[in-house]
Structures are given as structure tokens and as C-alpha cells.
Design a protein around this motif. Structure first.
Motif, PDB file in Angstrom:
ATOM      1  N   MET A   1       0.835  -1.172   0.000  1.00 30.82           N
ATOM      2  CA  MET A   1       0.000   0.000   0.000  1.00 30.82           C
ATOM      3  C   MET A   1       0.890   1.249   0.000  1.00 30.82           C
ATOM      4  N   SER A   2       0.484   2.254  -0.725  1.00 32.87           N
ATOM      5  CA  SER A   2       1.291   3.462  -0.812  1.00 32.87           C
ATOM      6  C   SER A   2       1.026   4.360   0.401  1.00 32.87           C
ATOM      7  N   PHE A   3       1.897   5.300   0.593  1.00 32.02           N
ATOM      8  CA  PHE A   3       1.772   6.226   1.706  1.00 32.02           C
ATOM      9  C   PHE A   3       0.488   7.048   1.598  1.00 32.02           C
ATOM     10  N   GLN A   4       0.182   7.528   0.399  1.00 33.44           N
ATOM     11  CA  GLN A   4      -1.000   8.373   0.231  1.00 33.44           C
ATOM     12  C   GLN A   4      -2.288   7.623   0.538  1.00 33.44           C
ATOM     13  N   SER A   5      -2.379   6.379   0.100  1.00 35.86           N
ATOM     14  CA  SER A   5      -3.602   5.617   0.387  1.00 35.86           C
ATOM     15  C   SER A   5      -3.717   5.320   1.882  1.00 35.86           C
ATOM     16  N   LEU A   6      -2.584   5.069   2.548  1.00 34.67           N
ATOM     17  CA  LEU A   6      -2.619   4.860   3.993  1.00 34.67           C
ATOM     18  C   LEU A   6      -3.029   6.136   4.720  1.00 34.67           C
ATOM     19  N   TYR A   7      -2.497   7.248   4.267  1.00 33.91           N
ATOM     20  CA  TYR A   7      -2.821   8.533   4.874  1.00 33.91           C
ATOM     21  C   TYR A   7      -4.310   8.844   4.726  1.00 33.91           C
ATOM     22  N   LYS A   8      -4.854   8.603   3.543  1.00 28.77           N
ATOM     23  CA  LYS A   8      -6.282   8.850   3.305  1.00 28.77           C
ATOM     24  C   LYS A   8      -7.152   7.925   4.149  1.00 28.77           C
ATOM     25  N   ALA A   9      -6.742   6.657   4.259  1.00 30.46           N
ATOM     26  CA  ALA A   9      -7.500   5.708   5.080  1.00 30.46           C
ATOM     27  C   ALA A   9      -7.484   6.135   6.547  1.00 30.46           C
ATOM     28  N   ASN A  91      17.282   4.020   3.925  1.00 29.50           N
ATOM     29  CA  ASN A  91      17.101   2.595   4.165  1.00 29.50           C
ATOM     30  C   ASN A  91      15.664   2.220   3.795  1.00 29.50           C
ATOM     31  N   SER A  92      15.502   1.426   2.748  1.00 24.97           N
ATOM     32  CA  SER A  92      14.151   1.077   2.301  1.00 24.97           C
ATOM     33  C   SER A  92      13.448   0.184   3.321  1.00 24.97           C
ATOM     34  N   HIS A  93      14.200  -0.561   4.114  1.00 23.60           N
ATOM     35  CA  HIS A  93      13.586  -1.397   5.146  1.00 23.60           C
ATOM     36  C   HIS A  93      12.905  -0.518   6.200  1.00 23.60           C
ATOM     37  N   GLN A  94      13.558   0.579   6.584  1.00 22.50           N
ATOM     38  CA  GLN A  94      12.961   1.497   7.542  1.00 22.50           C
ATOM     39  C   GLN A  94      11.677   2.104   6.982  1.00 22.50           C
ATOM     40  N   GLN A  95      11.684   2.426   5.707  1.00 24.01           N
ATOM     41  CA  GLN A  95      10.497   3.002   5.072  1.00 24.01           C
ATOM     42  C   GLN A  95       9.348   1.996   5.084  1.00 24.01           C
ATOM     43  N   LYS A  96       9.648   0.731   4.803  1.00 22.53           N
ATOM     44  CA  LYS A  96       8.611  -0.309   4.818  1.00 22.53           C
ATOM     45  C   LYS A  96       8.047  -0.500   6.219  1.00 22.53           C
ATOM     46  N   VAL A  97       8.916  -0.431   7.213  1.00 16.52           N
ATOM     47  CA  VAL A  97       8.468  -0.580   8.599  1.00 16.52           C
ATOM     48  C   VAL A  97       7.548   0.573   8.971  1.00 16.52           C
ATOM     49  N   LYS A  98       7.896   1.787   8.565  1.00 18.27           N
ATOM     50  CA  LYS A  98       7.071   2.952   8.868  1.00 18.27           C
ATOM     51  C   LYS A  98       5.711   2.871   8.167  1.00 18.27           C
ATOM     52  N   LEU A  99       5.709   2.423   6.926  1.00 22.95           N
ATOM     53  CA  LEU A  99       4.432   2.261   6.215  1.00 22.95           C
ATOM     54  C   LEU A  99       3.591   1.163   6.861  1.00 22.95           C
ATOM     55  N   GLN A 100       4.234   0.099   7.292  1.00 17.89           N
ATOM     56  CA  GLN A 100       3.504  -0.978   7.971  1.00 17.89           C
ATOM     57  C   GLN A 100       2.908  -0.462   9.284  1.00 17.89           C
ATOM     58  N   TYR A 101       3.643   0.404   9.955  1.00 20.23           N
ATOM     59  CA  TYR A 101       3.154   1.003  11.197  1.00 20.23           C
ATOM     60  C   TYR A 101       1.899   1.835  10.931  1.00 20.23           C
TER      61      TYR A 101
END
Length: 147
Positions: A1-9, A91-101
Motif C-alpha cells: 500500500m502506498s503512503f498516500q492511500s494509507l494517509y487517506k484511510a 534505508n528502504s527497510h525502515q520506510q517499509k516498517v514505517k508504512l507498515q506502522y
């Protein structure tokens, strides 16, 4: 899921929760305001003063009720802006963790809202006040509670 869709949700869930919470509290506040105005009206009647102003307030309150405020997105924007979700991290892993959060937060809020709705639907007496419970119980056995 992208950041924008998570933000909107996340925005959508927070706005829904705020609106439902407001509706619960607004009903109680509306009753409180009506009672206060009726008391003021009785005091004016005792003093033999015209009650047209209070009557207008009561009819306005009954007609319009209380309106929910607009959802304030500034706190959510501030939270996201402070925590570098928008800027791609090295670090793309950190970005994925933040999006998962963010995804977990959104999922949790949606689940809590649905759980509360189901709880109220299948246990209708749960949110009733004592007076309504007594009235419904008396009605169930064929009695009526005096006003």
C-alpha cells in the motif's frame, strides 16, 4: 500500500470516529441545554417576565440541534511531517516498517470502530441509560412507567 492511500484511510477513520463520538456526546449536550433553557424559562415565568427570547432559543435548538465540527487534519499532518514518512529514507527497510506502522494504526482504528458498532447492534441495552432500561423492561411485561 502506498503512503498516500494509507494517509487517506487514516484520515477517513479518524473523521468517522470523531463524527460518531460527537453524535453520542451531542445528544447528551442537547438534552442538557434544553433542560437549562426550560429552567430559565420557568424562572422568568415566576418573575412574570416575557419568555420570547428563551422560547426562540429552545425552538432554534430543537430545529438545528448541534452540528459536528469539521475534522482538523493539522494534527495528523504535523505527526506525519515530523516523522519523515513522506521523504524517502536511505534505508528502504525502515520506510517499509514505517508504512507498515501506519497500516497497523489504520487497521486498528477501523477494527475498533466496527467492533463498537457490532457491540451496539447486538447488545442494544448496552448504551441505554437507566431510565430507558426500566421503561423497556416494564413494557416487556405489559406495564408502563408513569411519566
Amino acid at each position: 500500500m502506498s503512503f498516500q492511500s494509507l494517509y487517506k484511510a487514516l484520515q477517513r477513520e479518524l473523521a468517522t470516529i470523531q463524527k460518531k463520538s460527537f453524535m453520542v456526546h451531542a445528544a447528551k449536550e442537547l438534552e442538557r441545554e434544553k433542560s437549562k433553557l426550560n429552567y430559565q424559562k420557568l424562572q422568568l415565568i415566576k418573575q412574570r417576565v416575557p419568555t420570547t427570547e428563551i422560547d426562540a432559543k429552545i425552538t432554534n435548538l430543537q430545529k438545528n440541534g448541534l452540528q459536528p465540527p469539521k475534522f482538523d487534519h493539522s494534527l495528523l499532518r504535523k505527526l506525519v511531517a515530523e516523522s519523515d514518512y513522506v521523504e524517502p529514507s536511505t534505508n528502504s527497510h525502515q520506510q517499509k516498517v514505517k508504512l507498515q506502522y501506519l497500516s497497523n494504526i489504520s487497521s486498528f482504528l477501523r477494527s475498533q470502530r466496527e467492533y463498537t458498532e457490532l457491540l451496539e447492534r447486538y447488545n442494544p441495552g448496552l448504551t441505554m441509560d437507566q431510565e430507558d432500561k426500566v421503561r423497556r423492561t416494564a413494557n416487556r411485561v405489559g406495564l408502563s412507567v408513569p411519566e
